[in-house]
Design an enzyme around this catalytic site. Structure first.
Site, PDB file in Angstrom:
ATOM      1  N   GLU A 189    -125.582 -79.964 -96.175  1.00 38.75           N
ATOM      2  CA  GLU A 189    -125.335 -78.747 -96.945  1.00 38.75           C
ATOM      3  C   GLU A 189    -126.533 -78.269 -97.756  1.00 38.75           C
ATOM      4  O   GLU A 189    -126.609 -77.085 -98.089  1.00 38.75           O
ATOM      5  CB  GLU A 189    -124.137 -78.947 -97.871  1.00 38.75           C
ATOM      6  CG  GLU A 189    -122.837 -79.100 -97.099  1.00 38.75           C
ATOM      7  CD  GLU A 189    -121.614 -79.175 -97.980  1.00 38.75           C
ATOM      8  OE1 GLU A 189    -121.756 -79.396 -99.209  1.00 38.75           O
ATOM      9  OE2 GLU A 189    -120.513 -79.004 -97.440  1.00 38.75           O
ATOM     10  N   PRO A 240    -103.185 -84.251-107.921  1.00 36.85           N
ATOM     11  CA  PRO A 240    -102.548 -83.333-106.975  1.00 36.85           C
ATOM     12  C   PRO A 240    -102.852 -81.881-107.352  1.00 36.85           C
ATOM     13  O   PRO A 240    -102.895 -81.528-108.530  1.00 36.85           O
ATOM     14  CB  PRO A 240    -101.056 -83.644-107.115  1.00 36.85           C
ATOM     15  CG  PRO A 240    -101.015 -85.059-107.606  1.00 36.85           C
ATOM     16  CD  PRO A 240    -102.224 -85.192-108.506  1.00 36.85           C
ATOM     17  N   GLU A 245    -125.299 -70.890 -99.167  1.00 37.09           N
ATOM     18  CA  GLU A 245    -126.459 -70.871-100.060  1.00 37.09           C
ATOM     19  C   GLU A 245    -126.462 -72.164-100.849  1.00 37.09           C
ATOM     20  O   GLU A 245    -125.405 -72.749-101.117  1.00 37.09           O
ATOM     21  CB  GLU A 245    -126.340 -69.664-101.006  1.00 37.09           C
ATOM     22  CG  GLU A 245    -127.486 -69.418-101.914  1.00 37.09           C
ATOM     23  CD  GLU A 245    -127.313 -68.175-102.786  1.00 37.09           C
ATOM     24  OE1 GLU A 245    -128.151 -67.967-103.676  1.00 37.09           O
ATOM     25  OE2 GLU A 245    -126.329 -67.419-102.590  1.00 37.09           O
TER      26      GLU A 245
END
Length: 135
Positions: free
Chosen positions: A55, A72, A104
């Site tokens: 990434e 949760p 980005e």
């Protein structure tokens, strides 16, 4: 199960943090920590290193487990538990570029963060407290 990675720069405040702008739902176009799902038969730290490289283009950082987050509702796709890793650097590493499902990747001052996806504002708060305690 997912991994998320908090990368901070700066020995003192204000620090900078590495964020990615998500390319895909949920939270498309919102800023988030680098991270993603752990692959089948993949260990946790290698998964964190892989997601960070995919990434952001950044590799080879020393990572330490920060905390497990599993409340949760933190991910609209279902009950997802994330192991979060932390790396605190003195200077910006080379090679920053967006890739994989990141539209980005860039550095933000921790005093001026954008709206964040998931529960990442809470994760960053925990990481900053830990970094201050260690520094």
């Amino acid at each position: 199960m997912t991994v998320d990675i908090v990368v901070l720069i700066g020995p003192t405040l204000p620090r900078c943090i590495l964020l990615i702008r998500r390319k895909n739902p949920p939270f498309e176009d919102q800023w988030a920590l680098p991270g993603g799902f752990v692959d089948h038969d993949e260990d946790l730290e290698p998964a964190a290193q892989r997601e960070l490289a995919e990434e952001t283009g950044i590799t080879g950082l020393k990572l330490a487990q920060l905390q497990t987050f599993g409340k949760p509702g933190r991910d609209p796709r279902g009950h997802t538990v994330s192991i979060v890793y932390l790396s605190v650097l003195d200077t910006e590493p080379d090679g920053l570029r967006a890739g994989s499902d990141a539209a980005e990747a860039r550095w933000f001052n921790t005093d001026a963060l954008p709206t964040l996806a998931f529960d990442h504002a809470n994760v960053i708060s925990v990481a900053l407290n830990r970094a201050e305690g260690d520094g």
